[in-house]
Design a protein around this motif. Structure first.
Motif, PDB file in Angstrom:
ATOM      1  N   ALA A 377       0.817  -1.217   0.000  1.00 23.62           N
ATOM      2  CA  ALA A 377       0.000   0.000   0.000  1.00 23.62           C
ATOM      3  C   ALA A 377       0.851   1.267   0.000  1.00 23.62           C
ATOM      4  N   ARG A 378       2.188   1.096   0.085  1.00 21.63           N
ATOM      5  CA  ARG A 378       3.115   2.232   0.127  1.00 21.63           C
ATOM      6  C   ARG A 378       2.781   3.152   1.300  1.00 21.63           C
ATOM      7  N   SER A 379       2.439   2.533   2.435  1.00 26.76           N
ATOM      8  CA  SER A 379       2.143   3.308   3.636  1.00 26.76           C
ATOM      9  C   SER A 379       3.453   3.751   4.278  1.00 26.76           C
ATOM     10  N   GLY A 380       3.342   4.404   5.408  1.00 29.89           N
ATOM     11  CA  GLY A 380       4.541   4.946   6.048  1.00 29.89           C
ATOM     12  C   GLY A 380       4.822   6.368   5.642  1.00 29.89           C
ATOM     13  N   LEU A 381       3.928   6.950   4.834  1.00 22.02           N
ATOM     14  CA  LEU A 381       4.043   8.351   4.433  1.00 22.02           C
ATOM     15  C   LEU A 381       2.790   9.093   4.857  1.00 22.02           C
ATOM     16  N   ASP A 382       2.954  10.340   5.274  1.00 18.53           N
ATOM     17  CA  ASP A 382       1.821  11.205   5.617  1.00 18.53           C
ATOM     18  C   ASP A 382       1.465  12.021   4.380  1.00 18.53           C
ATOM     19  N   ASP A 383       0.278  11.777   3.833  1.00 14.99           N
ATOM     20  CA  ASP A 383      -0.124  12.440   2.591  1.00 14.99           C
ATOM     21  C   ASP A 383      -0.197  13.956   2.723  1.00 14.99           C
ATOM     22  N   THR A 384      -0.311  14.476   3.941  1.00 20.66           N
ATOM     23  CA  THR A 384      -0.408  15.929   4.119  1.00 20.66           C
ATOM     24  C   THR A 384       0.960  16.601   4.174  1.00 20.66           C
ATOM     25  N   ARG A 424       2.600  18.259  -2.091  1.00 25.83           N
ATOM     26  CA  ARG A 424       2.108  17.328  -1.075  1.00 25.83           C
ATOM     27  C   ARG A 424       2.371  15.888  -1.504  1.00 25.83           C
ATOM     28  N   VAL A 425       2.625  15.044  -0.537  1.00 32.23           N
ATOM     29  CA  VAL A 425       2.860  13.631  -0.819  1.00 32.23           C
ATOM     30  C   VAL A 425       1.661  13.018  -1.528  1.00 32.23           C
ATOM     31  N   SER A 426       0.466  13.472  -1.194  1.00 31.82           N
ATOM     32  CA  SER A 426      -0.748  12.927  -1.810  1.00 31.82           C
ATOM     33  C   SER A 426      -0.775  13.132  -3.316  1.00 31.82           C
ATOM     34  N   ALA A 427      -0.022  14.124  -3.823  1.00 27.15           N
ATOM     35  CA  ALA A 427      -0.025  14.432  -5.251  1.00 27.15           C
ATOM     36  C   ALA A 427       1.041  13.656  -6.015  1.00 27.15           C
ATOM     37  N   LEU A 428       1.869  12.873  -5.330  1.00 23.69           N
ATOM     38  CA  LEU A 428       2.916  12.122  -6.007  1.00 23.69           C
ATOM     39  C   LEU A 428       2.323  10.948  -6.791  1.00 23.69           C
ATOM     40  N   SER A 429       2.941  10.627  -7.913  1.00 24.24           N
ATOM     41  CA  SER A 429       2.542   9.443  -8.657  1.00 24.24           C
ATOM     42  C   SER A 429       3.007   8.199  -7.913  1.00 24.24           C
ATOM     43  N   GLY A 430       2.541   7.016  -8.371  1.00 22.72           N
ATOM     44  CA  GLY A 430       2.961   5.774  -7.723  1.00 22.72           C
ATOM     45  C   GLY A 430       4.462   5.582  -7.777  1.00 22.72           C
ATOM     46  N   GLU A 432       6.779   7.979  -8.106  1.00 26.12           N
ATOM     47  CA  GLU A 432       7.430   8.979  -7.254  1.00 26.12           C
ATOM     48  C   GLU A 432       7.306   8.606  -5.785  1.00 26.12           C
ATOM     49  N   ARG A 433       6.162   8.060  -5.411  1.00 28.01           N
ATOM     50  CA  ARG A 433       5.961   7.643  -4.016  1.00 28.01           C
ATOM     51  C   ARG A 433       6.963   6.537  -3.655  1.00 28.01           C
ATOM     52  N   MET A 434       7.179   5.608  -4.588  1.00 28.15           N
ATOM     53  CA  MET A 434       8.136   4.534  -4.331  1.00 28.15           C
ATOM     54  C   MET A 434       9.553   5.080  -4.256  1.00 28.15           C
ATOM     55  N   ARG A 435       9.905   6.048  -5.100  1.00 29.49           N
ATOM     56  CA  ARG A 435      11.242   6.640  -5.032  1.00 29.49           C
ATOM     57  C   ARG A 435      11.465   7.341  -3.705  1.00 29.49           C
TER      58      ARG A 435
END
Length: 609
Positions: A377-384, A424-430, A432-435
């Motif tokens: 789920a690529r958790s461990g990041l705060d989308d805000t 915001r982290v919420s705006a990252l692509s899949g 980018e989130r993994m990077r």
């Protein structure tokens, strides 16, 4: 030709994504579209299907495309509704054929009949067949309860059921298990229409692609042949471009120096030379290939087992997904976990991370183990959080190998632009989130890394960086992945889920696959039965009727088994109804036995027929 895009230009705000991109797909052709994350692959797909209008350029569509995107929506209330909705085109075809017959329009009726002969007159069975192959939840599952991965599998099923002349598929292997990917590969190899495919699965690319189209600096470059051919041709092209760029820069420096020291008065020849200098200055420079290094080494010197499982049972309540597993995970090893969706791979990962207590047995860790997890789920990041705060934890500097580095410089290493730092982290692509998670993994200093489907949304460049990092890692890594190439390249061992919660350790994915194929019963064929060694005894009337009924009987048994298998693959079953799960497990095993006996009876009767 099914579709042709010419000189497509597309920008978002001040960021130019596509500049003069062109692409064609013809019937019977599979074209692979590749490029780094953010290069414009999904944008071009959206332009091709009409979801996004380009700033300039044209798209000529000679066929209505079927589309699988990263964020596909699903119609209806249940999974079955969404899949059956994809067959509306077939109902329309049947209706039009019947109307033509009633109106005595034999020419139209003949054309429609040819089409129906080609695609089939009855497709009702295909909904369940596709659902089984792709591992979707049961057809009566409410859509609003589906996970992201389940929604993707249903959306892929819809795209395939539509049987369009042109298929546009954006990362179709995401969230599929190995069996489903193998089946999809066979499906695409036999597909009669055209296919435009975006995927990071290198084995799939090599198997199905007739041509590779790469998006590089907003432009499209065509390469004939397979993915292997592309790698060679792309490297040669890049070498030529870099040589040409070095020549351009050297000439530019020489001519600029000449212009600076020359007198103001210019001859005709000098003016021509100045004009050439202006042209050199306005030429678009060669854009460097984006890449980064990922060195996860921690200096760990231990040689003993870092993680050890001793006769571990794992599951939920009274339901065991893992039975009696004993294994050790050493430093400098990468252990892959194999098995169908829902069988218990993530459960095993939770046992290793101690997020789940074993039902029996023990999980031991070496004293100096420091563990990090990147889940599916690529958790461990705060989308805000902003990208800057997420990387630095609110600090302006981070520490790497006892060196302090500014967060902006650190993020630049992972290919994030300056203008993204306040995003915001919420705006990252899949991707980018993994990077970003890989960047945080580097900062963690972990010597045991658990990765659940890490390749989802990664481009080929980042995938190679991750593989290199795992191969040189001095700690231990455990990887759940459907990416066959990644496991073949990095895994020093695999843990493969087999029947009844049994998990077996093999040296490689290939060894696990060979062992599995050796125990799978194969349907008997006439060519495999050596009748010359068994004199025919003939069949009685009742035995002949039994032989004729066996294919339908087997189909019914296998259908029941597959339906129960789908229920058993749903993790919610073990949480909400553990007693039912246990009963279904016994029924599943009984059906497997009945199927094996039916095949044996078929072979026995056919040998005497």
């Amino acid at each position: 030709m099914l579709i042709r895009a010419t000189d497509i230009e597309l920008s978002y705000a001040t960021h130019l994504v596509l500049r003069g991109a062109s692409l064609t797909v013809s019937k019977g052709e599979c074209v692979a579209l590749i490029g780094n994350n953010g290069s414009g692959k999904s944008s071009l797909l959206n332009v091709l299907c009409g979801k996004v209008q380009p700033d300039s350029g044209t798209v000529d569509r000679m066929a209505v495309p079927g589309l699988l995107t990263q964020d596909s929506s699903l119609p209806g209330e249940q999974v079955g509704d969404a899949l059956r909705d994809a067959l509306i085109w077939h109902e329309t075809l049947l209706h039009d054929y019947q109307t033509a017959i009633e109106q005595n329009d034999m020419e139209t009726a003949g054309q429609l009949q040819d089409r129906l002969d080609d695609v089939g007159w009855d497709l009702s069975h295909q909904v369940q067949a596709i659902a089984n192959r792709l591992g979707t939840p049961p057809l009566d599952t409410p859509i609003d309860t589906l996970s992201g991965g389940q929604r993707r599998r249903v959306a892929l099923g819809r795209a395939l059921l539509q049987t369009p002349d042109l298929l546009l598929l954006d990362e179709p292997t995401n969230h599929l298990d190995a069996d489903a990917i193998e089946w999809l590969q066979s499906f695409l190899q036999g597909y009669r229409g055209g296919v435009l495919l975006v995927t990071h699965d290198r084995y799939l690319l090599e198997a199905v692609a007739d041509r590779i189209v790469e998006i590089d600096d907003g432009e499209t470059i065509n390469y004939k042949g397979s993915y292997g051919d592309y790698l060679v041709a792309s490297a040669e092209r890049r070498g030529r471009l870099e040589k040409s760029e070095m020549s351009r820069v050297a000439t530019l420096a020489r001519e600029a120096a000449w212009a600076a020291r020359s007198p103001a008065a210019r001859t005709t020849k000098q003016r021509a030379r100045l004009k050439r200098l202006e042209e050199l200055e306005t030429e678009r420079p060669l854009i460097r290939r984006s890449t980064f290094n990922l060195d996860l080494s921690t200096g760990f010197k231990g040689g003993a087992a870092m993680i050890e499982l001793d006769r571990v049972d794992g599951g939920y309540g009274d339901t065991k997904l893992i039975t009696g597993l004993s294994t050790a995970i050493q430093a400098r090893s990468c252990v892959g976990i194999l098995g169908p969706n829902g069988v218990g791979k993530s459960t095993l990962m939770k046992l290793i991370s101690r997020d789940l207590e074993p039902l029996a047995g023990n999980v031991y860790r070496a004293p100096r183990v420091k563990l990090a997890v990147i889940d599916q789920a690529r958790s461990g990041l705060d989308d805000t959080d902003t990208l800057f705060d997420a990387a630095g934890g609110g600090n302006s500097h981070v520490t790497i190998q006892d060196r302090s580095i500014h967060v902006a410089s650190f993020l630049r290493r992972f290919l994030f632009r300056q203008d993204q730092l306040e995003q915001r982290v919420s705006a990252l692509s899949g991707g980018e989130r993994m990077r970003l998670l890989l960047a945080k993994l580097l900062l963690s200093g972990a010597n045991v890394i658990l990765l659940d489907e890490p390749t989802n949304d990664l481009d080929l460049m980042t995938l190679r960086v991750l593989e290199d990092a795992l191969m040189s890692f001095d700690g231990a890594s455990v990887v759940i992945s459907h990416d066959r190439a990644l496991l073949d390249r990095t895994a020093t061992a695999v843990l493969a889920f087999e029947a009844n919660g049994k998990v077996v350790r093999y040296a490689s994915r290939a060894q696990a696959l060979s062992a599995r194929q050796a125990v799978q019963p194969a349907p008997p064929t006439k060519t495999k039965i050596k009748r010359e060694k068994q004199p025919k005894q003939g069949l009685s009337w009742s035995e002949q009727r039994e032989l004729e009924a066996l294919p339908e009987q087997l189909e019914t048994l296998e259908h029941k088994r597959d339906q129960i298998g789908e229920r058993l693959a749903d993790p919610a079953l073990y949480r909400d109804a553990p007693d039912e799960a246990a009963t279904l497990g016994q029924t599943f095993k009984a059906l497997e036995d009945d199927i094996a006996q039916a095949y044996a009876r078929w072979e026995s009767l056919e040998a005497r027929a």
